[in-house]
Design a protein around this motif. Structure first.
Motif, short mmCIF file in Angstrom:
data_model
loop_
_atom_site.label_atom_id
_atom_site.label_comp_id
_atom_site.label_asym_id
_atom_site.label_seq_id
_atom_site.Cartn_x
_atom_site.Cartn_y
_atom_site.Cartn_z
N GLY A 115 29.17 26.86 32.70
CA GLY A 115 30.51 27.41 32.87
C GLY A 115 30.97 27.47 34.31
O GLY A 115 30.16 27.55 35.24
N THR A 116 32.28 27.44 34.48
CA THR A 116 32.89 27.60 35.79
C THR A 116 34.12 28.49 35.61
O THR A 116 34.88 28.34 34.65
CB THR A 116 33.26 26.24 36.41
OG1 THR A 116 33.75 26.43 37.74
CG2 THR A 116 34.31 25.50 35.59
N GLN A 117 34.29 29.41 36.54
CA GLN A 117 35.31 30.43 36.40
C GLN A 117 36.66 29.95 36.92
O GLN A 117 36.77 29.36 37.99
CB GLN A 117 34.90 31.69 37.17
CG GLN A 117 35.85 32.85 37.03
CD GLN A 117 35.83 33.45 35.63
OE1 GLN A 117 34.76 33.54 35.03
NE2 GLN A 117 36.98 33.85 35.12
N VAL A 118 37.71 30.22 36.13
CA VAL A 118 39.08 29.93 36.55
C VAL A 118 39.86 31.24 36.51
O VAL A 118 39.90 31.92 35.48
CB VAL A 118 39.75 28.90 35.63
CG1 VAL A 118 41.24 28.78 35.94
CG2 VAL A 118 39.06 27.55 35.77
N THR A 119 40.46 31.59 37.64
CA THR A 119 41.28 32.79 37.74
C THR A 119 42.71 32.39 38.08
O THR A 119 42.92 31.57 38.97
CB THR A 119 40.73 33.72 38.83
OG1 THR A 119 39.36 34.04 38.53
CG2 THR A 119 41.53 35.01 38.88
N VAL A 120 43.66 32.96 37.36
CA VAL A 120 45.07 32.63 37.59
C VAL A 120 45.82 33.94 37.81
O VAL A 120 45.87 34.79 36.93
CB VAL A 120 45.68 31.88 36.40
CG1 VAL A 120 47.13 31.48 36.73
CG2 VAL A 120 44.85 30.65 36.06
N SER A 121 46.40 34.07 38.97
CA SER A 121 47.13 35.29 39.30
C SER A 121 48.63 35.06 39.10
O SER A 121 49.16 33.99 39.33
CB SER A 121 46.85 35.70 40.74
OG SER A 121 47.20 34.66 41.63
#
Length: 122
Positions: A115-121
């Motif tokens: 897994g790889t983390q994706v953050t969207v603000s």
């Protein structure tokens, strides 16, 4: 032995873009359909996109259709997920997956990356 390795996650603002990569072992890349799933905290893992090795056919979840593009580079044994116009609801851990078909169910997946983390603000 890790056979699927994701990279490319990160933090972006809504409307931004990211490209995820998944490097696979040759055995998996040649024998399987490859895809991406995602899992947000407190939610079940869900299908995002898949690509078939034989002819490059693709399938997308309705929530990402028109914004995400899955592709592959056979010379590099790598599958990509180009994500554009990202929305806060796209934030999740994205998992690379390999299976014997273009499956949407996580239960039918044979191999997972870490897994790889994706953050969207917003």
């Amino acid at each position: 032995q890790v056979q699927l390795v994701e990279s490319g996650g990160g933090s972006v603002q809504a409307g931004g873009s990211l490209r995820l990569s998944c490097a696979a072992s040759a055995r998996i890349f040649d024998s399987y359909a490859m895809g991406w799933f995602r899992q947000a905290p407190g939610k079940e893992r869900e299908f995002v996109a898949t690509i078939r090795r034989r002819d490059g056919s693709t399938d997308y979840a309705d929530s990402v259709k028109g914004r995400f593009t899955i592709s592959r580079n056979s010379a590099k044994n790598t599958v990509y997920l180009q994500m554009t116009n990202l929305k806060p609801e796209d934030a999740a851990t994205y998992y690379c997956a390999a299976a014997s078909g273009m499956y949407r169910s996580p239960r039918l997946i044979d191999d997972w990356g870490r897994g790889t983390q994706v953050t969207v603000s917003s």
